[in-house]
Scaffold this motif. Structure first.
Motif, short mmCIF file in Angstrom:
data_model
loop_
_atom_site.label_atom_id
_atom_site.label_comp_id
_atom_site.label_asym_id
_atom_site.label_seq_id
_atom_site.Cartn_x
_atom_site.Cartn_y
_atom_site.Cartn_z
N LYS A 33 5.38 8.12 18.20
CA LYS A 33 5.17 9.09 18.10
C LYS A 33 4.34 10.36 18.60
O LYS A 33 3.77 11.27 19.79
CB LYS A 33 6.76 10.14 18.17
N VAL A 34 3.48 10.04 17.28
CA VAL A 34 2.73 11.37 17.33
C VAL A 34 1.17 10.75 18.40
O VAL A 34 0.68 11.99 18.31
CB VAL A 34 2.50 11.18 15.59
N PHE A 35 1.06 9.38 18.42
CA PHE A 35 -0.20 8.97 18.95
C PHE A 35 0.57 9.24 20.50
O PHE A 35 -0.50 9.62 20.76
CB PHE A 35 0.04 7.57 18.48
N ALA A 36 2.27 9.40 20.84
CA ALA A 36 1.79 9.03 22.36
C ALA A 36 1.61 11.45 22.68
O ALA A 36 1.68 11.40 23.80
CB ALA A 36 2.68 9.45 22.94
N MET A 37 2.45 12.02 20.97
CA MET A 37 2.53 13.15 21.62
C MET A 37 0.84 13.87 21.83
O MET A 37 0.38 14.58 22.06
CB MET A 37 3.30 13.98 20.94
N ARG A 38 0.09 13.27 20.88
CA ARG A 38 -1.71 13.81 20.14
C ARG A 38 -1.32 15.09 19.59
O ARG A 38 -2.39 15.90 19.58
CB ARG A 38 -1.89 14.72 21.67
N ARG A 39 -0.16 14.95 18.96
CA ARG A 39 0.39 16.66 17.95
C ARG A 39 0.39 15.94 16.93
O ARG A 39 0.54 14.71 16.60
CB ARG A 39 0.24 17.02 18.36
N GLY A 40 0.32 16.55 15.87
CA GLY A 40 1.57 16.47 15.02
C GLY A 40 0.37 17.20 13.26
O GLY A 40 0.12 18.49 13.90
N VAL A 41 1.00 17.06 12.05
CA VAL A 41 0.73 17.24 10.75
C VAL A 41 -0.97 16.70 9.99
O VAL A 41 -1.08 15.33 10.87
CB VAL A 41 1.59 18.29 9.93
N CYS A 42 -0.94 17.08 8.71
CA CYS A 42 -2.03 15.97 8.17
C CYS A 42 -0.83 14.51 7.52
O CYS A 42 -1.76 13.12 7.72
CB CYS A 42 -2.31 16.48 6.56
N GLN A 43 0.02 14.49 7.51
CA GLN A 43 0.60 13.32 7.59
C GLN A 43 0.60 12.29 7.90
O GLN A 43 0.22 11.08 8.64
CB GLN A 43 2.41 13.56 6.55
N ALA A 78 0.43 30.12 1.04
CA ALA A 78 -0.05 29.58 2.03
C ALA A 78 -0.86 28.54 2.11
O ALA A 78 -1.11 28.05 3.37
CB ALA A 78 -1.64 30.94 2.03
N ASP A 79 -1.17 27.83 1.03
CA ASP A 79 -1.73 26.73 0.88
C ASP A 79 0.30 25.60 1.16
O ASP A 79 0.67 26.33 0.61
CB ASP A 79 -1.74 26.45 -0.69
N ALA A 80 -0.36 23.96 1.19
CA ALA A 80 0.28 22.56 1.64
C ALA A 80 -0.04 22.07 0.83
O ALA A 80 -0.98 22.01 0.15
CB ALA A 80 0.84 23.18 2.58
N SER A 81 0.82 21.17 0.35
CA SER A 81 0.62 20.14 -0.19
C SER A 81 -0.03 19.03 1.18
O SER A 81 -0.29 19.55 2.08
CB SER A 81 1.95 19.09 -0.05
N HIS A 82 -1.36 18.01 1.13
CA HIS A 82 -2.71 17.72 1.97
C HIS A 82 -2.04 16.42 1.65
O HIS A 82 -1.70 15.43 0.67
CB HIS A 82 -3.39 17.31 1.93
N ALA A 83 -2.56 15.62 2.89
CA ALA A 83 -2.83 13.85 2.76
C ALA A 83 -3.05 13.58 3.90
O ALA A 83 -4.85 14.39 4.85
CB ALA A 83 -1.22 13.81 3.59
N TRP A 84 -4.11 12.64 3.45
CA TRP A 84 -5.26 11.87 4.49
C TRP A 84 -5.56 10.32 3.29
O TRP A 84 -4.31 9.90 3.14
CB TRP A 84 -6.50 12.73 3.49
N ILE A 85 -6.83 9.35 3.80
CA ILE A 85 -6.60 8.43 3.36
C ILE A 85 -7.96 8.06 2.87
O ILE A 85 -8.84 9.05 2.95
CB ILE A 85 -7.30 7.77 5.08
N SER A 86 -8.24 6.92 2.74
CA SER A 86 -9.40 5.50 1.61
C SER A 86 -9.52 4.92 1.68
O SER A 86 -8.90 3.78 2.48
CB SER A 86 -8.81 6.29 0.60
N VAL A 87 -10.60 4.94 2.05
CA VAL A 87 -11.41 2.67 2.52
C VAL A 87 -12.28 2.61 2.04
O VAL A 87 -13.32 3.12 1.82
CB VAL A 87 -11.48 3.02 4.46
N TRP A 88 -11.28 1.29 2.09
CA TRP A 88 -12.71 0.63 1.32
C TRP A 88 -14.11 0.16 1.77
O TRP A 88 -13.83 -0.71 2.73
CB TRP A 88 -11.47 -0.75 0.82
N SER A 89 -14.95 -0.29 1.46
CA SER A 89 -16.02 -1.02 1.62
C SER A 89 -16.83 -1.34 0.07
O SER A 89 -16.63 -1.58 -0.70
CB SER A 89 -17.33 -0.78 2.40
N PRO A 90 -17.50 -2.67 -0.17
CA PRO A 90 -17.56 -4.14 -0.91
C PRO A 90 -19.12 -2.73 -1.64
O PRO A 90 -19.20 -2.73 -3.09
CB PRO A 90 -18.57 -4.47 -0.41
N GLU A 91 -19.22 -2.43 -1.13
CA GLU A 91 -20.91 -1.08 -1.76
C GLU A 91 -20.31 0.05 -2.33
O GLU A 91 -20.68 0.34 -3.59
CB GLU A 91 -21.66 -0.89 0.07
#
Length: 301
Positions: free
Chosen positions: A175-185, A223-236
């Protein structure tokens, strides 16, 4: 940089909770580039038992058993965390995304098994064909994996609108992909679904982000909030953090609490109740920079 973080969560229940059991992830991780100087967790009503432990991803967790009848539950976490600037990464000097199988499978070490875990779709990050097609636009054959990751993160940042009213914690990634909107999570889950469609190791990261008020205006408490992001792996480079909500590589203003396959693994508070009925929840987060890390060392903080 040194940050003082206050995270308060307050539940109010329509009827009395006779007993509750909670799993809590509110303790920042000690890890390279992040030093936890202090952490405390206050709970009201006081739990009958508290068990501090480490989950299967190496995150600090707390299990609370509350046996006092209550109609309100308050958890107050306070942390002081020092963040060091991460190294600068050469994104184009990383292994191509379609050659990762060789790097991951040529040795059967425990580290490689742990990395392989983050290639697999989870309940909240299962990709569709449409999501896979969207991801493939950033990953032409032989493109360096972290260069492609940065491109995908920037596309999500540009293509999707931050809208806190559009979704809730139960909104599926489709649904997020279809709506093209959302929050950090939502944006973190979407990015993970993209990476997992291509079998690229990526994990969900929960934590806090130091925000800055507009020029000339004071920072509002809470005014702050919990946040979410990602981590991606590479051999280097190992694991490199990206923030799809802000279209950036994470540097020293993001404080990591926990990481896992998706939000389910690292939810700040989850649990089961006897009683309670309908409830409301209020969350307040403040992230304040108290010193530059170098200045703190000089002043003996």
């Amino acid at each position: 940089m040194i940050f003082d973080i206050t995270h308060k969560t307050q539940y109010r229940y329509r009827s009395t909770v006779v007993q509750s059991l909670h799993l809590v992830h509110m303790s920042p991780r000690a890890m390279p580039g992040q030093i936890v100087r202090h952490h405390s967790l206050l709970v009201e009503p006081a739990p009958a038992s508290r068990q501090d432990g480490i989950d299967s991803f190496g995150n600090l967790d707390v299990i609370l058993d509350i046996e006092s009848p209550h109609k309100e539950l308050v958890l107050l976490a306070r942390s002081t965390v020092e963040k060091l600037p991460p190294p600068k990464y050469n994104l184009v000097a990383t292994t191509s995304w379609d050659a990762l199988d060789y790097s991951l499978l040529r040795a059967a070490s425990e580290r490689d098994v742990n990395i392989l875990l983050f290639r697999c779709a989870s309940r909240l990050t299962t990709p569709t064909l449409e999501i896979a097609d969207y991801a493939s636009l950033s990953f032409a054959p032989s493109r360096p994996v972290l260069d492609g990751a940065m491109d995908l993160v920037m596309r999500i940042y540009n293509d999707f609108k931050f809208d806190p009213k559009a979704t809730d914690v139960s909104t599926p990634v489709t649904k997020v992909f279809a709506m093209r909107r959302g929050v950090c999570q939502d944006f973190a889950h979407l990015a993970l679904a993209c990476f997992r469609a291509l079998r690229i190791p990526a994990r969900y990261v929960s934590g806090y982000l130091h925000t800055r008020p507009p020029v000339g205006r004071p920072k509002l408490q809470g005014a702050d909030a919990s946040h979410a992001w990602i981590s991606v792996w590479s051999p280097e480079c190992g694991w490199v953090d990206f923030d799809p909500t802000n279209g950036i590589i994470v540097r020293d203003e993001h404080v990591t609490v926990a990481y896992g396959r998706d939000y389910d693994d690292v939810s700040p508070i989850s649990g089961v109740l006897r009683g309670g009925g309908e409830h409301s929840v209020d969350v307040g987060v403040d992230v304040n920079m108290v010193a530059n890390a170098a200045a703190g060392m000089i002043n003996g903080l």
